[in-house]
Design a protein around this motif. Structure first.
Motif, short mmCIF file in Angstrom:
data_model
loop_
_atom_site.label_atom_id
_atom_site.label_comp_id
_atom_site.label_asym_id
_atom_site.label_seq_id
_atom_site.Cartn_x
_atom_site.Cartn_y
_atom_site.Cartn_z
N LEU A 1 -6.92 0.97 4.56
CA LEU A 1 -6.09 0.65 3.49
C LEU A 1 -6.29 -1.14 3.23
O LEU A 1 -6.63 -1.82 4.36
N ALA B 1 0.88 -1.37 0.07
CA ALA B 1 -0.05 -0.14 0.03
C ALA B 1 0.88 1.10 -0.04
O ALA B 1 2.26 1.17 0.23
N HIS C 1 -1.78 -5.74 3.37
CA HIS C 1 -0.52 -5.37 2.58
C HIS C 1 0.66 -5.77 3.34
O HIS C 1 0.35 -5.88 4.87
N ARG D 1 -1.87 -2.24 -3.70
CA ARG D 1 -3.35 -2.58 -3.48
C ARG D 1 -4.24 -1.39 -3.01
O ARG D 1 -5.43 -1.26 -3.33
N GLY D 2 -3.46 -0.26 -2.52
CA GLY D 2 -4.20 1.07 -1.92
C GLY D 2 -3.21 2.10 -2.11
O GLY D 2 -1.95 1.67 -1.75
N ARG D 3 -3.64 3.12 -2.48
CA ARG D 3 -2.99 4.23 -2.81
C ARG D 3 -3.56 5.72 -2.27
O ARG D 3 -4.80 5.84 -2.62
N THR E 1 -4.97 5.19 8.01
CA THR E 1 -4.75 3.88 7.33
C THR E 1 -5.58 2.83 7.74
O THR E 1 -5.21 1.73 7.30
#
Length: 396
Positions: A227, A172, A230, A200-202, A224
């Motif tokens: 998210l 992430a 990760h 997988r997430g940004r 966070t």
């Protein structure tokens, strides 16, 4: 007595062959041009930028060149020009180019390109000692510019090689809003794709009103919490604005990498092998502080000039450039492997240390990441990927 005479005769023969026997010593003047940019305000003053950042490395490189030059019949000098933020850098650049055709430039990318495009810079040899942007090594490359500072892609590839080797494949990322954060985040994302990892997430940290120094325990877990799962949390925070306070304050316990935690860089004070401790000690004796990546790049530029001048026996920028881009050039860089320049875009090949504040973890490229010519070309853009056309398609 016979042994003494033999040694004396051998030494006399060596002196006769040495360049110092020439009547006219080789004299090289290198210009240091630093165009300082205004830095945005950040929350922490724990890591203030030294006034001699980069310049101290150039001075050490000059001293190292002078040490070998005394025997080889070479003289080195350094002209130093530092331009405050907001002032025009082109007039001082023209003045410096009237003194020497060898320049080490510490400046933003746009300024570096403007200097390289000056009529006075035609035929000069300019070393980029601070700008990491990809375009300078791609479509925006200039034939008279060599890059001793690593690109963002080289640093990002080094980190992703390590994560891939550890099989920490789910990532992430959080990126800041300061200049440079988005480009570093883009380089990390591109490197993740290159080595088969998934972001997988940004998310973007744009909480300018929150003082994360006081509220990290409240803000970071909430930020966070959503998210995706990760292994490692990447942070793109090149100004040191928020990431250090997020460590140990995330919703899930996760490793940090990128701008905080495990950091890829041109140089780290944690490097001790391959003679690095000696380089660090000499730098501390000169500057009174640890060597930073900008210092290392400037040192490498001066040493590249010294090495090329010794081997090519010339002070002419064109001949030095040709030798540096050729297959015989090697520079001992205290990183375990000889450094050399890529003939297709002028980037200095160099291993990238991966370190946390208390130790060196790895030196990329890592074992198992192979290349048909040079394993260091697994870091950054390889010849087939390069959009640089100014170097006439070199593939050395």
């Amino acid at each position: 007595m016979i042994r003494t005479r033999s040694l004396a005769a051998a030494f006399a023969a060596l002196l006769a062959l040495a360049p110092s026997a020439r009547a006219d010593p080789l004299a090289l003047r290198v210009g240091w041009l630093e165009a300082r940019a205004a830095r945005p305000p950040v929350l922490s003053n724990l890591d203030p930028a030294p006034e001699d950042l980069g310049l101290a490395g150039a001075r050490l490189g000059l001293a190292d060149n002078a040490a070998s030059g005394r025997f080889l019949g070479q003289r080195f000098a350094l002209s130093e020009v530092v331009i405050p933020p907001g002032e025009d850098p082109l007039a001082p650049a023209r003045a410096l180019l009237s003194e020497t055709g060898l320049l080490v430039v510490s400046a933003p990318a746009a300024t570096l390109t403007a200097i390289a495009d000056l009529p006075e810079a035609e035929g000069a040899l300019i070393f980029n000692a601070a700008a990491p942007e990809a375009d300078l090594r791609g479509a925006g490359c200039r034939a008279n510019v060599l890059h001793v500072f690593p690109s963002l892609a080289m640093r990002a590839d080094a980190l992703m090689q390590f994560l891939a080797a550890r099989r920490w494949t789910e990532l992430a990322m959080i990126e800041g809003t300061h200049e440079g954060d988005a480009e570093w985040a883009g380089a990390l994302a591109a490197a993740a794709r290159k080595f088969g990892l998934r972001i997988r997430g940004r998310e973007v940290w744009d909480h300018a009103s929150a003082d994360i120094r006081r509220l990290a325990g409240q803000e970071a877990p909430l930020f966070t919490q959503n998210l995706p799962a990760h292994d490692v949390l990447l942070v793109a925070d090149e100004q040191g604005d928020f990431a250090r306070w997020m460590m140990f304050n995330t919703w899930e316990p996760r490793l940090f990498a990128g701008s905080e935690g495990l950091v890829p860089s041109a140089w780290t004070p944690q490097a001790e092998q391959w003679g690095a401790s000696q380089l660090q000690s000499r730098f501390r004796a000169l500057a009174g502080r640890d060597m930073r990546p900008e210092d290392y790049a400037a040192w490498a530029a001066l040493r590249a000039v010294g090495e090329a001048a010794t081997r090519a026996v010339s002070a002419e920028p064109g001949r030095l450039r040709a030798y540096m881009l050729g297959p015989e050039f090697e520079l001992a860089g205290f990183k375990g492997r000889p450094l050399s320049f890529r003939a297709w875009n002028g980037q200095l090949r160099q291993p990238i240390p991966l370190a946390h504040p208390r130790g060196l973890v790895a030196m990329a490229p890592l074992e198992g990441f192979l290349h048909q010519r040079n394993e260091m070309d697994t870091l950054g853009q390889d010849a087939p990927e390069s959009a640089c056309r100014a170097f006439e398609g070199g593939n050395g």
